[in-house]
Design a protein around this motif. Structure first.
Motif: not given
Length: 299
Positions: A192, A194-195, A202, A204, A206
């Protein structure tokens, strides 16, 4: 010695030894008494007991009678320190409970003026461990390093957090995680992350990856296959308002020691798009990685 003329004017001195150190016994004999063969000093209402000789037997407090007890109480702070001067790990602090029968170890907290002691950490006589926090308080684990890791369930579960600066190229992006497997082993890895994507928006990720050591043949991962065989069973991502972006995952086995040997499986993530140019050339990816199964290590 009693002297009522002034405070401190009277005293009792008991000395053992003159030219060489001697013993002082307070009691009926050497076996049933308070025996002092160490420095005992008082300064400004403080008491210091020290065994200062090299390689001495130390200081021992023992209450050996039935239901015996030893208590230490301070108005403010009690400190227990074990120096490790000779080498790392050579010294420390040991707390032991039980001998003939299993004992318990408790850390308690009193917030009621002595009315109620609350158990915070309990190691019970059956070996179970219970941690209890105050209502509304946190149980927090921290690491001094940039990649904290927790291993549990007899090393069948490991989780860590890491930040790496990924690129938009499969061959230039750095390693996100490495899982080590012996032949025939398998592990499920969940990521999981984010960047920041194009324009600082943003993004994400998963994903769930099945990593299997099958001596170099399918279903073992193969980043050189077309398309790459990466073991991804589920992956979802969100990229701001970009329509053609993706975070690509590769799993590459390290066969330098032989395809059947216990080996590393290197997991990398890189930014990609389908021509829009939205994928950043560099961006910090912060991820929580969890591995569950039969594996040797996660790093």
């Amino acid at each position: 010695d009693e002297d009522g003329t002034a405070a401190g004017a009277g005293a009792l001195f008991v000395a053992g030894g003159a030219a060489v150190n001697g013993y002082v016994y307070l009691g009926k004999d050497a076996s049933h008494s308070l025996t002092l063969n160490a420095d005992l000093t008082t300064t400004s209402n403080a008491v210091s007991i020290a065994a200062t000789a090299d390689n001495d037997a130390g200081i021992t407090l023992t209450s050996s009678g039935a239901n015996g007890a030893v208590s230490a109480t301070a108005k403010e702070t009690v400190s227990l320190t074990g120096w490790s001067d000779s080498a790392t790990g050579a010294g420390g602090v040991t707390i032991a409970a039980g001998k003939t029968n299993a004992g318990f170890i408790k850390l308690q907290q009193d917030t009621s003026g002595g009315v109620t002691l609350r158990d915070r950490l309990v190691i019970a006589s059956d070996g179970s461990v219970t941690v209890t926090t105050e209502s509304g308080s946190d149980l927090t684990f921290k690491s001094e390093g940039p990649s904290p890791r927790v291993v549990s369930l007899n090393a069948r579960r490991a989780e860590m957090s890491k930040t790496v600066e990924i690129t938009n190229g499969a061959n230039t992006t750095p390693t996100l995680a490495t899982v080590n497997l012996e032949s025939g082993a398998a592990v499920v890895v969940r990521i999981r992350a984010h960047c920041a994507w194009g324009g600082g928006k943003p993004a994400t990720l998963d994903a769930e990856i099945h990593v299997l050591h099958n001596d170099g043949v399918a279903p073992e991962a193969d980043a050189t296959a077309t398309p790459p065989r990466n073991g991804v069973r589920r992956a979802t991502a969100v990229f701001g308002d970009s329509a053609d972006s993706s975070l690509e995952i590769l799993v590459t086995p390290d066969d330098s020691g032989g395809v059947t040997a216990t080996k590393d499986f290197v997991i990398t993530v890189y930014a990609a798009d389908n021509g829009s140019g939205d994928a950043p050339a560099l961006t910090n990816l912060t991820a929580v990685i969890v591995a569950e199964g039969r594996f040797e290590s996660l790093s």
